[in-house]
Write a protein that holds these residues in place. Sequence first.
Motif, PDB file in Angstrom:
ATOM      1  N   PRO A  98       4.684 -11.875   0.494  1.00  0.00           N
ATOM      2  CA  PRO A  98       4.816 -10.812  -0.510  1.00  0.00           C
ATOM      3  C   PRO A  98       3.539 -10.592  -1.305  1.00  0.00           C
ATOM      4  O   PRO A  98       3.155  -9.449  -1.591  1.00  0.00           O
ATOM      5  N   GLU A  99       2.856 -11.704  -1.668  1.00  0.00           N
ATOM      6  CA  GLU A  99       1.599 -11.572  -2.405  1.00  0.00           C
ATOM      7  C   GLU A  99       0.534 -10.893  -1.552  1.00  0.00           C
ATOM      8  O   GLU A  99      -0.238 -10.066  -2.046  1.00  0.00           O
ATOM      9  N   ARG A 100       0.496 -11.257  -0.276  1.00  0.00           N
ATOM     10  CA  ARG A 100      -0.489 -10.639   0.618  1.00  0.00           C
ATOM     11  C   ARG A 100      -0.236  -9.138   0.741  1.00  0.00           C
ATOM     12  O   ARG A 100      -1.173  -8.331   0.692  1.00  0.00           O
ATOM     13  N   PHE A 101       1.032  -8.749   0.871  1.00  0.00           N
ATOM     14  CA  PHE A 101       1.348  -7.322   1.003  1.00  0.00           C
ATOM     15  C   PHE A 101       1.057  -6.566  -0.299  1.00  0.00           C
ATOM     16  O   PHE A 101       0.617  -5.413  -0.268  1.00  0.00           O
ATOM     17  N   ARG A 102       1.312  -7.211  -1.455  1.00  0.00           N
ATOM     18  CA  ARG A 102       0.950  -6.570  -2.726  1.00  0.00           C
ATOM     19  C   ARG A 102      -0.560  -6.347  -2.809  1.00  0.00           C
ATOM     20  O   ARG A 102      -1.025  -5.318  -3.308  1.00  0.00           O
ATOM     21  N   GLU A 103      -1.300  -7.328  -2.341  1.00  0.00           N
ATOM     22  CA  GLU A 103      -2.762  -7.224  -2.333  1.00  0.00           C
ATOM     23  C   GLU A 103      -3.203  -6.032  -1.491  1.00  0.00           C
ATOM     24  O   GLU A 103      -4.080  -5.250  -1.894  1.00  0.00           O
ATOM     25  N   LEU A 104      -2.596  -5.891  -0.321  1.00  0.00           N
ATOM     26  CA  LEU A 104      -2.929  -4.766   0.551  1.00  0.00           C
ATOM     27  C   LEU A 104      -2.620  -3.438  -0.121  1.00  0.00           C
ATOM     28  O   LEU A 104      -3.417  -2.491  -0.079  1.00  0.00           O
ATOM     29  N   GLN A 105      -1.439  -3.365  -0.746  1.00  0.00           N
ATOM     30  CA  GLN A 105      -1.038  -2.107  -1.371  1.00  0.00           C
ATOM     31  C   GLN A 105      -1.960  -1.745  -2.531  1.00  0.00           C
ATOM     32  O   GLN A 105      -2.384  -0.599  -2.673  1.00  0.00           O
ATOM     33  N   ALA A 106      -2.287  -2.746  -3.361  1.00  0.00           N
ATOM     34  CA  ALA A 106      -3.146  -2.488  -4.518  1.00  0.00           C
ATOM     35  C   ALA A 106      -4.544  -2.054  -4.100  1.00  0.00           C
ATOM     36  O   ALA A 106      -5.192  -1.270  -4.801  1.00  0.00           O
ATOM     37  N   ALA A 107      -5.009  -2.561  -2.957  1.00  0.00           N
ATOM     38  CA  ALA A 107      -6.358  -2.230  -2.489  1.00  0.00           C
ATOM     39  C   ALA A 107      -6.384  -0.943  -1.661  1.00  0.00           C
ATOM     40  O   ALA A 107      -7.438  -0.558  -1.166  1.00  0.00           O
ATOM     41  N   GLY A 108      -5.232  -0.290  -1.532  1.00  0.00           N
ATOM     42  CA  GLY A 108      -5.187   0.906  -0.697  1.00  0.00           C
ATOM     43  C   GLY A 108      -5.352   0.588   0.775  1.00  0.00           C
ATOM     44  O   GLY A 108      -5.810   1.431   1.559  1.00  0.00           O
ATOM     45  N   GLY A 109      -4.974  -0.638   1.160  1.00  0.00           N
ATOM     46  CA  GLY A 109      -5.116  -1.042   2.561  1.00  0.00           C
ATOM     47  C   GLY A 109      -4.130  -0.331   3.462  1.00  0.00           C
ATOM     48  O   GLY A 109      -3.141   0.265   3.007  1.00  0.00           O
ATOM     49  N   HIS A 110      -4.381  -0.402   4.732  1.00  0.00           N
ATOM     50  CA  HIS A 110      -3.502   0.253   5.693  1.00  0.00           C
ATOM     51  C   HIS A 110      -3.664  -0.392   7.062  1.00  0.00           C
ATOM     52  O   HIS A 110      -4.634  -1.117   7.320  1.00  0.00           O
ATOM     53  N   VAL A 111      -2.703  -0.113   7.900  1.00  0.00           N
ATOM     54  CA  VAL A 111      -2.777  -0.512   9.299  1.00  0.00           C
ATOM     55  C   VAL A 111      -2.932   0.749  10.130  1.00  0.00           C
ATOM     56  O   VAL A 111      -2.066   1.624  10.103  1.00  0.00           O
ATOM     57  N   GLU A 112      -4.013   0.819  10.841  1.00  0.00           N
ATOM     58  CA  GLU A 112      -4.228   1.944  11.749  1.00  0.00           C
ATOM     59  C   GLU A 112      -3.785   1.529  13.151  1.00  0.00           C
ATOM     60  O   GLU A 112      -4.314   0.568  13.716  1.00  0.00           O
ATOM     61  N   ILE A 113      -2.786   2.230  13.664  1.00  0.00           N
ATOM     62  CA  ILE A 113      -2.366   2.012  15.049  1.00  0.00           C
ATOM     63  C   ILE A 113      -3.316   2.831  15.921  1.00  0.00           C
ATOM     64  O   ILE A 113      -3.145   4.050  16.077  1.00  0.00           O
ATOM     65  N   VAL A 114      -4.332   2.177  16.422  1.00  0.00           N
ATOM     66  CA  VAL A 114      -5.336   2.891  17.215  1.00  0.00           C
ATOM     67  C   VAL A 114      -4.703   3.404  18.509  1.00  0.00           C
ATOM     68  O   VAL A 114      -4.907   4.556  18.908  1.00  0.00           O
ATOM     69  N   ARG A 115      -3.913   2.555  19.141  1.00  0.00           N
ATOM     70  CA  ARG A 115      -3.215   2.951  20.362  1.00  0.00           C
ATOM     71  C   ARG A 115      -2.041   2.009  20.560  1.00  0.00           C
ATOM     72  O   ARG A 115      -2.152   0.807  20.372  1.00  0.00           O
ATOM     73  N   SER A 116      -0.913   2.581  20.925  1.00  0.00           N
ATOM     74  CA  SER A 116       0.274   1.776  21.210  1.00  0.00           C
ATOM     75  C   SER A 116       0.945   2.341  22.462  1.00  0.00           C
ATOM     76  O   SER A 116       1.171   3.541  22.563  1.00  0.00           O
ATOM     77  N   ARG A 117       1.239   1.451  23.407  1.00  0.00           N
ATOM     78  CA  ARG A 117       1.987   1.858  24.593  1.00  0.00           C
ATOM     79  C   ARG A 117       3.132   0.876  24.803  1.00  0.00           C
ATOM     80  O   ARG A 117       2.919  -0.330  24.878  1.00  0.00           O
ATOM     81  N   ILE A 118       4.335   1.417  24.875  1.00  0.00           N
ATOM     82  CA  ILE A 118       5.527   0.601  25.073  1.00  0.00           C
ATOM     83  C   ILE A 118       6.319   1.173  26.248  1.00  0.00           C
ATOM     84  O   ILE A 118       6.531   2.391  26.318  1.00  0.00           O
TER      85      ILE A 118
END
Length: 395
Positions: free
Chosen positions: A239-259
Motif C-alpha cells: 500500500p505504501e509503495r502504491f501511494r508513493e506511485l500515485q503521489a509521484a504521478g507514476g504510471h504503468v505503460e503497457i507497451v505491448r500485451s498479447r494474450i
Amino acid sequence: MPDMTPAPRRRPLWRLFIMPALLVVAAAAWSAFWFYAASEVGVRADAWAAQEAKSGRVYVCGKRSVAGFPFRFEVSCEDASVALVSQTADAKALFTARLGEIMVIAQIYQPKLLIAEFKAPATLADRGQPPSLKVNWTIGQSSVSGLPDIPQRASIVFDNPSIDRINGPVQTPLARAGRVELHGRLAEGSAKDHPVIETVLRISGGNVQEVHPLLAQPFDADIDTKLTGLEDFSPKPWPERFRELQAAGGHVEIVRSRIQQGDLVSVAAGTLTLNAQGRIDGELQMTVAGIEKVIPALGIEKMLEEGVPQATLDRVAPGVKTQDLNNLFGALDRAIPGLGKVVKQNANTGVAAGINALGKEAELEGKKARAFPLRFVDGAVFLGPLKVGQVPPLF
C-alpha cells in the motif's frame, strides 16, 4: 682418412622442463588464488547481506559451502530465507520466503554476472504469519548482470511452476503454468534514485483460480511494460509503495500485451494510473479476435438469473427497472414454460452482437477482429458500456 666432422652439440636437458615447470607454477598460483578467493566469499557475502539488511532485505543462509574449482565459484546456501523488513521503528517482517537451497554461480572470467538456481519447494508468509502459499517448480533459475555495481538487468525463469494456498493441512490450487519468465532492466535513473523499470513477462499454459472465470482456462501471455514513479528499490509495504506511485504521478505503460486463450487472441497497449483513492484509471486500446468465445465466461446469463443490479441497468438501459425485467421473464415463463430461461440463455448472443458493434472492424493475425478501448474507471473495468470486472483499491 679420419672423419673431421664436428660432433653435434647437445642441448641442455633443463630446457625441456621449462614449459612444464611454468605450467606447474601457474597451476599452483591459480589454485592459491582460487582458494583465497573462495575463503573471501563468506566474508564478502556477509558484508553484502549486512548492507542489504540496512535497506530492509534480510538474507539468511543456514549452511553455506563453496565449490567450482578451478574456473568458477559455486556458492551453495541450504535452508535459505529472504525477508522484507519495514524501515519503521518496529522493523516488522512484511514478507518472508523460505526454500531448501539456493546455488549461486559466478564465472571467474565474468565476475559481474551471477546465475542462481533454486531448489523447490518454497513457502511464502506475510507479516510474521504462518506460511500461506506454497510454490513448486521443476527448474528455477535467475541471472543478474551488473554486479557488484548497481544491477542493470535481471531475469528469472520457472518451468512448471505451481502455487497452492495453504490452510492448515489443506492445500488448494491457486495458479499453474508450463513456464514463466520475467525479464527486467533499469531503463533510467538508478536503484536509489527514481528508477524506471522495463519488464517483459511471458507465461505459457497459465491458469489462475479464484480471480475470474476467464483466467481459470489455460492461456499464454506476453506483456511488455514500463514502470515510472518509484523513488527507490527499498522494501516497503505494497500500500505504501502504491501511494508513493500515485503521489509521484507514476504510471504503468503497457507497451505491448498479447494474450491467447484457445481461439481468442487479444493485443493491447495503453497506460494505467492510480487515483487518490487507490483505484485504477486508464485505457487500453485493444484488438480482439474471437471475443464471442469468452462472452459466456463474463457471467451475463448468471447475472440475469440472479437479477440485474439497478446501477447496471441505468448504464446500459436507462429507465428500465430491475423489477420490470424480472416481471418480464416471469410473464414469459407463465405464457410459455421455459421461454424466460431461453431468453436469458440467449442474452450472451445479444451481448456478443452488442460488443461486436463497438469499435471498428480490424484484422489480427489473419483473423477478423474488433478494435475498441478497454476502460478502467475508478477501479471498474468496462468493455464499451458493459462492466466486466472490478479491481479493488490498491491502498
